[in-house]
Design an enzyme around this catalytic site. Sequence first.
Site, PDB file in Angstrom:
ATOM      1  CG  HIS A 101      -0.209   0.076   2.527  1.00 49.50           C
ATOM      2  ND1 HIS A 101       0.344   1.240   3.017  1.00 49.50           N
ATOM      3  CD2 HIS A 101       0.062  -0.880   3.442  1.00 49.50           C
ATOM      4  CE1 HIS A 101       0.921   1.001   4.174  1.00 49.50           C
ATOM      5  NE2 HIS A 101       0.765  -0.282   4.465  1.00 49.50           N
ATOM      6  CD  GLU A 112       1.976  -5.735   8.156  1.00 47.47           C
ATOM      7  OE1 GLU A 112       2.130  -6.976   8.070  1.00 47.47           O
ATOM      8  OE2 GLU A 112       2.729  -4.907   7.600  1.00 47.47           O
TER       9      GLU A 112
END
Length: 210
Positions: free
Chosen positions: A30, A101
């Site tokens: 990202h 994550e």
Amino acid sequence: MLLAFTYQERAGSTFCGSIHSMREIWLIRHGQTEWSVSGAHTGRSDIPLTEEGRRRATALSPLLHGHEFALVLASPLQRALETCKLAGFGGVAEIDPNLQEWDYGEYEGRTTPEILKQRPGWSLWRDGVPHGETIEQVAARTGAVLARATQASGDVALFAHGHVLRILTACWLELPPSDARLFALGTAGVSTLGYERDTCVISRWNLSLA
């Protein structure tokens, strides 16, 4: 749905040595967030992209749109989803919770220097985090993603996060998950995993369009 097997069980399998329709797995981290700038550990906190993060995510579009993907998977967290959308794949991406994550537990939102004041000599890769995921649990999740990716009918794109993508790479190469510490991966960085004959390899690593 999250996986239901352990890293040890996943480690008994291999993604190499056999023929797959999938040729490459593209890894897209990202774009920039306020916490990625500050160095704060950003696990399950749903932090948006900065303006610079959105700019760099948009810049990925020309590179990625020249490639046809049979499967596009994204983490459910907004920083990965927004990167996916700005890169042009929001309409085809499937959410995969296993791409979230690392859950950093009590160290969520804290920087490494802050943690070292409390725990001198601490290493995320060696010592882990209190009340969060172990590195083996993260590796098991990435194993489930790889198992899904290698069943695709063509190339695969994964929009996710720095540490989970680094651990996924270590698992692809059949290395211990802690060896992920060797693979630096910047925000909006693009990498590809593939094959050289029957060996799993890194084809490209941490390309930046900034």
